[in-house]
Design a protein around this motif. Structure first.
Motif, PDB file in Angstrom:
ATOM      1  N   LEU A 198     -48.034   7.805  38.007  1.00  0.00           N
ATOM      2  CA  LEU A 198     -48.874   8.018  36.828  1.00  0.00           C
ATOM      3  C   LEU A 198     -48.024   8.132  35.570  1.00  0.00           C
ATOM      4  O   LEU A 198     -48.369   7.618  34.504  1.00  0.00           O
ATOM      5  CB  LEU A 198     -49.693   9.292  36.989  1.00  0.00           C
ATOM      6  CG  LEU A 198     -51.051   9.144  37.651  1.00  0.00           C
ATOM      7  CD1 LEU A 198     -51.719  10.495  37.762  1.00  0.00           C
ATOM      8  CD2 LEU A 198     -51.925   8.209  36.833  1.00  0.00           C
TER       9      LEU A 198
ATOM     10  N   HIS B 299     -52.867  -1.811  39.995  1.00  0.00           N
ATOM     11  CA  HIS B 299     -53.166  -0.985  38.829  1.00  0.00           C
ATOM     12  C   HIS B 299     -52.134  -1.216  37.734  1.00  0.00           C
ATOM     13  O   HIS B 299     -52.455  -1.467  36.582  1.00  0.00           O
ATOM     14  CB  HIS B 299     -53.129   0.499  39.199  1.00  0.00           C
ATOM     15  CG  HIS B 299     -54.260   0.950  40.075  1.00  0.00           C
ATOM     16  ND1 HIS B 299     -54.254   0.806  41.426  1.00  0.00           N
ATOM     17  CD2 HIS B 299     -55.424   1.569  39.766  1.00  0.00           C
ATOM     18  CE1 HIS B 299     -55.359   1.313  41.927  1.00  0.00           C
ATOM     19  NE2 HIS B 299     -56.102   1.778  40.947  1.00  0.00           N
TER      20      HIS B 299
ATOM     21  N   VAL C 173     -52.637  -3.052  33.985  1.00  0.00           N
ATOM     22  CA  VAL C 173     -52.396  -2.316  32.743  1.00  0.00           C
ATOM     23  C   VAL C 173     -51.397  -3.074  31.887  1.00  0.00           C
ATOM     24  O   VAL C 173     -51.605  -3.296  30.690  1.00  0.00           O
ATOM     25  CB  VAL C 173     -51.894  -0.891  33.062  1.00  0.00           C
ATOM     26  CG1 VAL C 173     -51.324  -0.239  31.813  1.00  0.00           C
ATOM     27  CG2 VAL C 173     -53.024  -0.066  33.648  1.00  0.00           C
TER      28      VAL C 173
ATOM     29  N   SER D 236     -57.120  11.109  42.502  1.00  0.00           N
ATOM     30  CA  SER D 236     -58.337  10.479  42.002  1.00  0.00           C
ATOM     31  C   SER D 236     -58.072   9.605  40.789  1.00  0.00           C
ATOM     32  O   SER D 236     -58.957   8.953  40.300  1.00  0.00           O
ATOM     33  CB  SER D 236     -59.376  11.544  41.680  1.00  0.00           C
ATOM     34  OG  SER D 236     -58.900  12.368  40.662  1.00  0.00           O
ATOM     35  N   SER D 237     -56.816   9.585  40.334  1.00  0.00           N
ATOM     36  CA  SER D 237     -56.511   8.752  39.179  1.00  0.00           C
ATOM     37  C   SER D 237     -56.288   7.296  39.540  1.00  0.00           C
ATOM     38  O   SER D 237     -56.085   6.474  38.669  1.00  0.00           O
ATOM     39  CB  SER D 237     -55.271   9.271  38.462  1.00  0.00           C
ATOM     40  OG  SER D 237     -55.521  10.561  37.991  1.00  0.00           O
ATOM     41  N   PHE D 238     -56.276   7.011  40.822  1.00  0.00           N
ATOM     42  CA  PHE D 238     -56.133   5.614  41.242  1.00  0.00           C
ATOM     43  C   PHE D 238     -57.351   5.190  42.031  1.00  0.00           C
ATOM     44  O   PHE D 238     -57.916   5.979  42.798  1.00  0.00           O
ATOM     45  CB  PHE D 238     -54.890   5.445  42.119  1.00  0.00           C
ATOM     46  CG  PHE D 238     -53.609   5.622  41.378  1.00  0.00           C
ATOM     47  CD1 PHE D 238     -53.134   4.615  40.551  1.00  0.00           C
ATOM     48  CD2 PHE D 238     -52.895   6.802  41.484  1.00  0.00           C
ATOM     49  CE1 PHE D 238     -51.955   4.792  39.860  1.00  0.00           C
ATOM     50  CE2 PHE D 238     -51.719   6.979  40.791  1.00  0.00           C
ATOM     51  CZ  PHE D 238     -51.235   5.963  39.966  1.00  0.00           C
TER      52      PHE D 238
ATOM     53  N   ASP E 208     -55.099  14.894  38.172  1.00  0.00           N
ATOM     54  CA  ASP E 208     -55.160  14.760  39.618  1.00  0.00           C
ATOM     55  C   ASP E 208     -54.648  13.389  40.022  1.00  0.00           C
ATOM     56  O   ASP E 208     -55.292  12.376  39.820  1.00  0.00           O
ATOM     57  CB  ASP E 208     -56.618  14.911  40.068  1.00  0.00           C
ATOM     58  CG  ASP E 208     -56.753  14.817  41.578  1.00  0.00           C
ATOM     59  OD1 ASP E 208     -55.758  14.428  42.231  1.00  0.00           O
ATOM     60  OD2 ASP E 208     -57.830  15.121  42.094  1.00  0.00           O
TER      61      ASP E 208
ATOM     62  N   SER F  93     -50.216   7.196  25.505  1.00  0.00           N
ATOM     63  CA  SER F  93     -50.533   7.042  26.921  1.00  0.00           C
ATOM     64  C   SER F  93     -50.926   8.391  27.488  1.00  0.00           C
ATOM     65  O   SER F  93     -50.581   9.429  26.941  1.00  0.00           O
ATOM     66  CB  SER F  93     -49.323   6.518  27.691  1.00  0.00           C
ATOM     67  OG  SER F  93     -49.154   5.160  27.437  1.00  0.00           O
ATOM     68  N   LEU F  94     -51.605   8.312  28.620  1.00  0.00           N
ATOM     69  CA  LEU F  94     -52.127   9.543  29.206  1.00  0.00           C
ATOM     70  C   LEU F  94     -51.569   9.750  30.600  1.00  0.00           C
ATOM     71  O   LEU F  94     -51.441   8.813  31.380  1.00  0.00           O
ATOM     72  CB  LEU F  94     -53.659   9.440  29.282  1.00  0.00           C
ATOM     73  CG  LEU F  94     -54.379  10.586  29.985  1.00  0.00           C
ATOM     74  CD1 LEU F  94     -54.455  11.804  29.085  1.00  0.00           C
ATOM     75  CD2 LEU F  94     -55.775  10.162  30.407  1.00  0.00           C
TER      76      LEU F  94
ATOM     77  N   LEU G 274     -46.868   4.786  34.735  1.00  0.00           N
ATOM     78  CA  LEU G 274     -47.958   4.041  34.110  1.00  0.00           C
ATOM     79  C   LEU G 274     -47.971   4.327  32.609  1.00  0.00           C
ATOM     80  O   LEU G 274     -48.125   3.425  31.779  1.00  0.00           O
ATOM     81  CB  LEU G 274     -49.260   4.495  34.760  1.00  0.00           C
ATOM     82  CG  LEU G 274     -50.508   3.648  34.678  1.00  0.00           C
ATOM     83  CD1 LEU G 274     -50.238   2.275  35.208  1.00  0.00           C
ATOM     84  CD2 LEU G 274     -51.604   4.315  35.504  1.00  0.00           C
ATOM     85  N   ALA G 275     -47.785   5.613  32.286  1.00  0.00           N
ATOM     86  CA  ALA G 275     -47.811   6.005  30.883  1.00  0.00           C
ATOM     87  C   ALA G 275     -46.617   5.451  30.127  1.00  0.00           C
ATOM     88  O   ALA G 275     -46.649   5.275  28.919  1.00  0.00           O
ATOM     89  CB  ALA G 275     -47.845   7.518  30.775  1.00  0.00           C
TER      90      ALA G 275
ATOM     91  N   MET H 210     -52.629  11.881  33.855  1.00  0.00           N
ATOM     92  CA  MET H 210     -53.801  12.639  34.277  1.00  0.00           C
ATOM     93  C   MET H 210     -53.427  13.766  35.209  1.00  0.00           C
ATOM     94  O   MET H 210     -52.345  13.824  35.775  1.00  0.00           O
ATOM     95  CB  MET H 210     -54.774  11.707  34.982  1.00  0.00           C
ATOM     96  CG  MET H 210     -55.197  10.574  34.093  1.00  0.00           C
ATOM     97  SD  MET H 210     -56.725  10.931  33.318  1.00  0.00           S
ATOM     98  CE  MET H 210     -57.751  10.581  34.680  1.00  0.00           C
TER      99      MET H 210
END
Lengths: 294, 342, 548, 530
Positions: C170, C113, C117, C102-104, C99, C94-95, C173-174, C97
């Motif tokens: 984020l 989101h 995923v 801007s990642s969403f 910023d 998983s990544l 999310l990962a 990010m």
């Protein structure tokens, strides 16, 4: 992402900006075709008297025996209802179209640019008044205004185009305003102000150069629109005086002969399409060249 | 920092009122300072000078401009836009008859526009530099470069030649004996009255003019959608979804499409005035009894009250269209919602 | 390590642009074992992010992998069909990010989101899951990343959350699928230092608890020390050095690594430089400065009762995190904005008509007009200083020499210069107006650490040569420790602590100051030990909440 | 071309498929005869007291009946009035009305309705009343009984009878029932409804696009000529291409007469269509403003007349027959046979020009025409090419019709030359002479010559006051010669009135008054047997 872009910028640092622009431009076949079309149109317009088979047909000449002749080797685009060579007239018609473009954009673009720059930079009441005015102008259908104004004065293409000019600047003002406002908040503007620069310097030396790409793309695309607009006005009966060859009027005059004498509409129509297509392709090409979004 | 959203809407409406006032002053003054005698126009070619001057006085044309304006606006606010010189009846009555026709035409054209342009924009962006893209871009380019009158006439001639029964002028087949209904929109009224045959006829009549009217917009919106899609595609959030294995089609049709519909909507709002302008040509070609062809006649006949009303209604159209666009964008974009309320 | 989770071998990547092909990665090889924490470190253009993208398969269209293998769990992903490769995403690795904003996608809720995923990850694994079920799992993950109110977070749009919260989402999310490898691309870089610190702590905790491997991509050596077991140092697309973290930081072998470490300003210890306190007369003093923004009824106080005196020849530092009001103070001191309360008095004898101070801005990318050459940019203040013709040209040459740039650069446009060079031009432009005071607005924040070092050295030299006074605003306390003679710390518009720099660092009085210093990532354990202690309550009291 | 056509054809096919329709108009299912008539302009008004133009009368003549009507010969014939008497002094006209006429709402038409309608016309005092306003005092229009209308004129006026077809009768009770205090004459109501006794009643009226009328089955003249037309749809299409398209699909019943020559021929050649052509009493002229440069010199005017290529105009551009001066030879008794037709002779033109006060100068001549009339542009181009050869530059100015009307109101703004088509508005030579050449009629598009010649005025006044037809005709002949000598216009062609009509449309006859020829009661629908 930003990292990659930086890496790219770093990698391309030794390429000059003009090389990069030229590269993007020349690798875009549409842009190259657009340039060629526009160039050819300009050259045709300038050289019209020397390259057309019957330059006298743009003047006071009628030849009723040769009316409505279909395209052939002598008359590439056929002849019209009074027997004039449509090809010769269409080539001369390019002159009117291009003059319209120069006339309308030559006036409205500078006005729009200056007002847009001022509104974006000065803010406050200047901004409020100019953007307010722009909003009012945008609410008016340009065609309606052009018809209304020119019919109230005198229904000539000239008057209609003056009316258009009066409205057109708003689009540029709006666009430049947005750029100007964002540029005005950049540090280098403040730096220039601290260094002692006055508003004139800041508007025209600092902000304006940053708007050049936007202006040139918009102006090019507008050129196509002006030509279309002129043609529409001619269609609605607000054309130039006969016998001056004007592409829009030629289409309008020829439309009553559709479909029997199709060339009288389609040939001048194709020339309009040719030029507007050229400007549109060129505009798109410029946009790609400047790497603009939207 | 949140402000009462009600107040925000009021502010917005205030701006619109201001636009209308300035617009009305401009057209009012314009219509009256120019040479020409509306009374002469009203009376026709055979009227005597005495008849003309009597009408001038009756119309209040001898008063000063501000007096005329104030009395005009005073009456306008009560819904009285004056008499049309041309039709010899209240302008509002004329508008009541013609505006719904234009609204119907424009609405359907806008629907066609989005229905064609958005998918086309998405496709061209998705298949960038492939043949779908080239064909789509060429199509949209032709859409913006071909004069709309040429397109309309060609459409009409071809329909007449190859689809003999397809209606090419007017709004409805009068043989059906349908007098209209409360909304003035044939499609709606016919359904309200339960007349499927009328509905079908109205739809047939609408098809050609609506397609012709939507053509230029289709080109424009396709291009905007395409570039918005391409631009947004470069954004980090696409990378995020990609790197978590969300399928491409979901990214495109769900995430990118919604985000990329903001730009075409905005453009639609701004270009609405041009759309109305195009409607003038289209209505003329298709004998569409709408407000644009009414306006064109009014302009040609210097029917001052009608011209003023037409320009004002055009302005109103623009404003309403932009209000709708604003609302739509606010629904789509939460950032805009908060900006509005600020 | 034959059982490496991730194995990159002889990776070459080419970028083609403008008809020219460049190699941006050369023979990159490294491995990440299960549960191992590896850091890829390098400066701008080193290729560290390209490496990460190559692993993820999200390289831009104009990039090609010309050689090498990337093995994940023994399978070369470069040869996998697209579907299978996609299937690895979100499950094998998983990544996180860089910023968080801007990642969403701004027009979708956070929950959308997350749900998408999870939904597609489930469907790839053939698991059928209900919306409610997924929601519960998402809430659980959000709680793991210390977001206390998962429902609120899920129903929020990205723009409605703070940067720290977005960064946590984020990370969440990962974590949705308990990946074996977490790839983190400069997490927290865009955030304040204290928030960044929390994020790093969170990542560390999660990695440890879940037994994940971590590939951290960063430019910050302090971060490396905190989160990595092994370090891979990259430069211009090459790996210059790799090894265990302690070894690289304590005893680097490669010249470049040595230079890099040397460029990091130390917070404590023998390498720390201390600037002399100036004893000269005050040059600018501000008393009771206050600034309010907004209209009637909804006023917002940006700065409250700030008094600062600037002595000639000193370097005064104003420290604070974003939104603390430090820039507003600087602008008021310069006369660029009018204070709502208080006054600024100029005690020196400035030449009338010539500004007392000039600014050097944070971002050299925006402080120079991209459409004007260096010569034009420099010419402007000179013109208003009354110089023309040969005199002006001579002065320009002199200025270029002062900032150690060749005179030939006068003809260049900003985009032809590197960040450091741009900043030198910006300094030259500021000097052109012959100011007594230079305001330095985070002058090195956008620069790589090695470039930062040279710029700082230049500034110190210039002060010597020209007798300038500096007023620096920054959030980078380790830089300020070495550069400023006096320091003031701002919090929410007010100065909470002020004094000579060494004294503040030796004995920070205010808990906020302590928290701030404590959050700075440092390179050596020695420095870490010197940091002041902060209790969790103190942190909570002063820092921006990022946990909801 | 063919590729384009195919492509569009395909897209239209797709469209049809999408709508899933066979696209068959339902109207065909019934036996009702419905047809489409194209008009060039919109119907500005339906009120008989306000109608001013050809298009307006097209509506009105189908919905209302006049005291009299006009026969194809131009003769005034009985209509609502069975007969009439004229007093010896020519001042009192007594009309004896039929007693079997009912309005469309079923109520009986009586003399009081007629009196009220005429008084209403005079009170509203708009376009159509201009001839009558100072001729008749409203109080002098009376109804001695239910079938008699008596009108007393203020002075003898020989053309009065010729204008009686426009005395259309409205249903007084119906109008008054729908009148308001502000609008005692019911102008709003009349503007939107048919309140007459005419052969057709209004179905729908959309000012800017179309009007539909349907047959009044109880019309007093009956429907015994053949299959009547049940419904007429007037559609405003100013575009020749649209009319052609309508004809292509067979929907067009009758075209307007203002289409381009080529359009007529092209539709006329379509299967199922025919071309109707008839002589008219009017003429297509180039009016020369005698008050402004350079046409204030009679030699310049004559030079222009000699430089006109009559043959090309009459044969190619605007088919018709040559004219002999101002009056059409259809007015047989009044026509002066000694006046020659126009001659195209550039040498003579040069000679005339040499005689003028502008001899040797570069002369610029303004020429205006109605922008929407394509053939007039061709005439202008022809004139331009010819005049160039005698040293006159023609400055071509296409204008919308209403602007020409406006320019005509003042001698200084009236263009030096203007192309107009003039037809008598009532079937009398007086309509031609008075409206065009009398000083009192100055300021309209009819009189753009600005002749204002006392001698001419006197002759016209003389003709109007005379009562003996022979004397009147003698005066008319003298008038023609005097006007011809002044050459205030180039009488270019007596054009054929042309309509493109569906082959099934029968019964068309030209009538020399406004659009009285388009009273659909006269028409029947009988398709040729092939």
């Amino acid at each position: 992402m930003a990292e990659v872009k930086m890496a790219l910028d770093g990698a391309n640092k030794d390429l000059s900006a003009s090389y990069m622009m030229w590269y993007r431009f020349s690798r875009n076949p549409a842009a190259v075709i657009g340039t060629l079309i526009v160039l050819s149109a300009v050259i045709f317009a300038i050289l019209a008297p020397y390259i057309t088979p019957k330059p006298e047909d743009v003047g006071a000449v009628v030849n009723f025996r040769a009316r409505h002749l279909p395209p052939d080797a002598t008359h590439w685009f056929g002849t019209d209802k009074v027997g004039r060579d449509i090809f010769s007239r269409a080539v001369f018609g390019l002159r009117i179209s291009l003059l319209l473009v120069i006339g309308v954009l030559g006036i409205s673009v500078p006005i729009g640019t200056v007002l847009g720059l001022a509104a974006g930079y000065f803010g406050g009441w200047t901004e409020r008044i100019i953007t307010g005015l722009t909003n009012v102008m945008l609410a008016m259908p340009p065609l309606v205004m052009a018809l209304a104004v020119s019919n109230l004065l005198e229904p000539t293409l000239m008057n209609a185009m003056i009316a258009i000019t009066l409205l057109w600047w708003t689009w540029h003002a709006r666009l430049i305003y947005a750029v100007s406002k964002s540029v005005a908040s950049e540090d280098f503007i403040e730096a220039a102000r601290i260094a002692g620069a006055g508003p004139m310097h800041i508007l025209f030396r600092e902000i304006l150069p940053n708007c050049v790409s936007v202006i040139s793309v918009k102006t090019t695309l507008d050129a196509a629109f002006v030509i279309l607009f002129g043609a529409t006005l001619s269609f609605l009966g607000f054309g130039v005086k006969p016998p001056t060859p004007d592409l829009g009027s030629m289409v309008a005059d020829g439309r009553q002969f559709m479909p029997d004498f199709w060339w009288e509409v389609l040939c001048p129509g194709a020339v309009i399409l040719y030029v507007t297509l050229g400007f549109n392709l060129l505009g798109d090409g410029l946009r790609d060249m400047f790497d603009m979004e939207g | 920092m949140q402000q009462n959203p009600f107040l925000a809407i009021l502010t917005r409406l205030g701006t619109f009122v201001l636009v209308m006032v300035v617009l009305s002053i401009m057209i009012f003054v314009l219509a009256r300072v120019v040479p020409g005698d509306p009374a002469r126009m009203a009376l026709g070619p055979t009227a005597t000078p005495e008849q003309v001057s009597a009408l001038r006085t009756e119309m209040g044309l001898d008063d000063s401009l501000p007096v005329q304006y104030v009395s005009y606006m005073g009456r306008a606010l009560q819904g009285d836009l004056g008499m049309s010189l041309l039709s010899q009846r209240p302008v509002t009555a004329d508008l009541g008859q013609t505006v719904p026709a234009t609204v119907e035409l424009v609405l359907v054209a806008v629907i066609i526009m989005f229905a064609v342009a958005i998918p086309l924009g998405v496709m061209t962006a998705h298949f960038r530099d492939r043949w779908v893209d080239h064909v789509g871009r060429l199509f949209s380019l032709v859409g913006v470069t071909i004069p709309s009158f040429l397109f309309a006439i060609s459409l009409q001639l071809l329909a007449a030649r190859y689809f003999g029964d397809w209606p090419i002028i007017g709004r409805m087949d009068h043989g059906l004996g349908f007098a209209g209904g409360p909304t003035g929109l044939m499609l709606v009224d016919s359904l309200l009255a339960g007349r499927i045959d009328v509905f079908v006829s109205a739809l047939q009549h609408l098809a050609l003019p609506a397609v012709a009217l939507s053509m230029a917009g289709i080109g424009q919106i396709t291009r905007i959608t395409r570039s918005a899609m391409l631009e947004n595609r470069r954004k980090d959030h696409v990378l995020t979804l990609q790197s978590f294995g969300v399928p491409e089609r979901v990214i495109i049709f769900r995430y990118l499409l919604k985000l990329s519909s903001i730009a075409p909507l905005t453009i639609m709002g701004l270009e609405f005035a041009s759309l109305i302008g195009n409607a003038f040509v289209i209505e003329m070609v298709f004998s569409w009894g709408g407000f644009a062809s009414y306006g064109l006649n009014a302009i040609l006949q210097k029917d001052l009250n009608a011209v003023t009303a037409v320009v004002l209604v055009s302005g109103l159209f623009f404003i309403v269209a932009n209000l709708i666009v604003d609302v739509l964008i606010a629904i789509i974009d939460p950032r805009m919602r908060r900006k509005e309320a600020r | 390590m034959s059982d490496a989770l991730l194995k990159v071998e002889g990776l070459d990547v080419l970028f083609t642009s403008y008809g020219q092909t460049r190699q941006v990665l050369r023979d990159i090889s490294f491995t990440v074992g299960a549960g191992e924490r590896v850091a890829l470190i390098g400066e701008t253009g080193s290729g560290k992010s390209v490496t990460a993208k190559a692993i993820l398969g999200t390289l831009p269209r104009n990039a090609t992998v010309s050689a090498g293998r990337i093995e994940v769990e023994g399978r070369n992903v470069l040869e996998l069909p697209r579907g299978e490769r996609d299937a690895l995403k979100g499950s094998a690795f998983s990544l996180i990010m860089q910023d968080p904003l801007s990642s969403f996608n701004p027009v979708f809720k956070i929950g959308t989101h997350l749900d998408d995923v999870l939904r597609f990850a489930d469907s790839r694994e053939g698991v059928k899951s209900s919306r409610a079920d997924r929601r519960a799992r998402i809430a659980a993950v959000l709680r793991r990343v210390q977001l206390a109110d998962p429902d609120r977070v899920m129903n929020a749009y990205p723009s409605e959350l703070s940067g720290g919260m977005r960064q946590r989402v984020l990370i969440g999310l990962a974590l949705l699928h308990q990946p074996k490898l977490l790839i983190a691309d400069e997490p927290g870089t865009a955030l304040d230092v204290t928030t960044q610190d929390e994020i790093l702590n969170l990542i560390n905790t999660l990695v440890a608890e879940e037994g994940m491997a971590l590939l951290m991509i960063t430019h910050n050596l302090g971060v490396v020390r905190k989160v990595a077991d092994r370090v891979v140092v990259m430069r211009h697309g090459d790996i210059v050095e790799a090894g265990p973290c302690e070894k690289i930081l304590a005893a680097p072998e490669h010249e470049y690594t040595i230079g890099l470490l040397d460029a990091v300003p130390p917070l404590y210890g023998p390498r720390v430089q201390t600037q002399q306190i100036s004893a000269q007369a005050p040059i600018v003093s501000a008393t009771g400065l206050g600034k309010e923004f907004g209209r009637h009824g909804k006023r917002f106080t940006a700065v409250k009762d700030v008094s600062i005196t600037l002595r000639e020849g000193e370097i005064f530092g104003l420290a604070g995190e974003s939104g603390s009001g430090k820039t507003t103070v600087a602008r008021m001191m310069m006369g660029l904005s009018r204070p709502t309360f208080g006054s600024v008095s100029v005690d020196g004898t400035p030449n009338p008509g010539r500004p007392l101070a000039q600014i050097v801005y944070q971002n050299p990318g925006t402080s120079l007009n991209p459409k004007r050459t260096v010569k034009q940019s420099l010419g402007l203040p000179l013109k208003y200083a009354g110089l023309t013709g040969a005199a002006r040209d001579a002065r320009m040459a002199e200025l270029m020499e002062l900032v150690r740039l060749p005179v030939s650069y006068l003809a260049k446009y900003p985009h032809e210069l590197s960040g450091g060079q741009k900043q030198r031009v910006a300094i030259a432009r500021a000097l052109a107006a012959d100011p007594k005071v230079l305001i330095l607005d985070e002058p090195t924040a956008a620069l790589d650490v090695s470039v930062q070092k040279t710029v700082i050295e230049l500034l110190l030299q210039l002060r010597e040569e020209l007798g300038l006074t500096y007023f620096m605003i920054s959030h980078d306390l380790s830089l300020m420790r070495n550069f400023c003679s006096r320091l003031a710390i701002m919090l929410r518009g007010e100065i909470v602590e002020e004094g000579a720099t060494p004294e503040i660092f030796a004995d920070p009085k205010h808990p906020y100051t302590r928290a701030l210093i404590a959050a700075i990532p440092v390179v050596t354990d020695d420095e870490e030990r010197h940091k002041p202690a902060v209790s969790p309550e103190e942190r909570a009291a002063f820092l921006v909440k990022t946990t909801d | 071309m063919s590729i384009l056509a195919n492509k569009r054809g395909l897209s239209a096919l797709a469209l049809a498929a999408v709508l899933g329709l066979g696209a068959a108009p339902a109207a065909m299912a019934q036996e009702k005869v419905s047809t489409v008539v194209n008009t060039m302009q919109i119907f500005s008004s339906l009120d008989p007291a306000k109608v001013t133009d050809y298009t307006g009368y097209m509506a009105v003549v189908n919905m209302y009946d006049g005291l009299t009507t006009v026969a194809p010969s131009g003769e005034i014939v009985p209509h609502l009035a069975k007969s009439w008497d004229i007093s010896e002094d020519g001042l009192t006209y007594t009309f004896h009305l039929r007693d079997d006429v009912t309005f469309q709402d079923g109520s009986a038409l009586s003399a009081s309705d007629a009196v009220w309608s005429i008084q209403r016309l005079l009170k509203i005092n708009k376009g159509p009343s201009n001839l009558l306003v100072d001729l008749i005092d409203p109080a002098n229009v009376t109804a001695p009984d239910a079938t008699t209308v008596e009108i007393k004129l203020n002075r003898p006026f020989s053309p009065f009878l010729a204008s009686t077809p426009i005395l259309l009768v409205l249903n007084q009770k119906l109008v008054e029932a729908n009148a308001t205090a502000d609008d005692a004459l019911g102008e709003a109501y009349v503007g939107d409804n048919s309140v007459g006794s005419g052969p057709y009643s209004l179905v729908s009226y959309n000012r800017s696009a179309d009007m539909v009328i349907e047959r009044n089955p109880d019309y007093f003249l009956g429907w015994d000529k053949g299959t009547p037309i049940d419904e007429v749809r007037f559609v405003q299409t100013s575009d020749d291409a649209t009319v052609r398209a309508l004809a292509e699909k067979g929907e067009l019943g009758l075209s307007s007469h203002g289409l381009g020559n080529d359009t007529f021929e092209s539709i006329g050649n379509m299967p199922g269509y025919k071309l109707l052509q008839t002589r008219t009493a009017g003429g297509f002229q180039i009016k020369l403003n005698t008050k402004v440069y350079p046409t204030d010199d009679v030699h310049v005017r004559r030079a222009i007349a000699y430089a006109t290529d009559y043959e090309t105009i009459q044969e190619i551009i605007y088919p018709g027959v040559p004219m002999h001066g101002p009056l059409s030879d259809t007015f047989e008794t009044a026509f002066n046979t000694e006046i020659p037709t126009g001659v195209y002779d550039l040498e003579k033109a040069k000679e005339e020009l040499a005689l003028s006060k502008y001899a040797g100068e570069d002369i610029t001549l303004v020429n205006s025409y109605v922008a929407s009339l394509a053939f007039e542009q061709e005439v202008a181009l022809l004139m331009q090419a010819n005049l160039a050869q005698i040293g006159i530059t023609l400055d071509i100015r296409p204008e919308p019709w209403n602007r020409i009307v406006e320019l005509a109101s003042n001698p200084d703004t009236t263009p030096a030359s203007t192309q107009v088509n003039v037809s008598p508005s009532y079937p009398s030579p007086d309509a031609m002479f008075f409206n065009q050449y009398h000083s009192k009629a100055s300021g309209t598009w009819w009189s753009m010559e600005w002749l204002q010649d006392p001698e001419i005025d006197a002759l016209i006044d003389q003709s109007r006051a005379q009562t003996d037809p022979a004397e009147i005709n003698a005066t008319y002949k003298e008038l023609q010669q005097s006007i011809y000598d002044l050459q205030p216009a180039v009488w270019a062609v007596a054009p054929m009135r042309r309509y493109a009509a569906n082959a099934c449309l029968q019964g068309y006859e030209f009538r020399p008054m406004q659009s009285w020829d388009l009273n659909f009661w006269h028409f029947t629908w009988e398709c040729p047997s092939n």
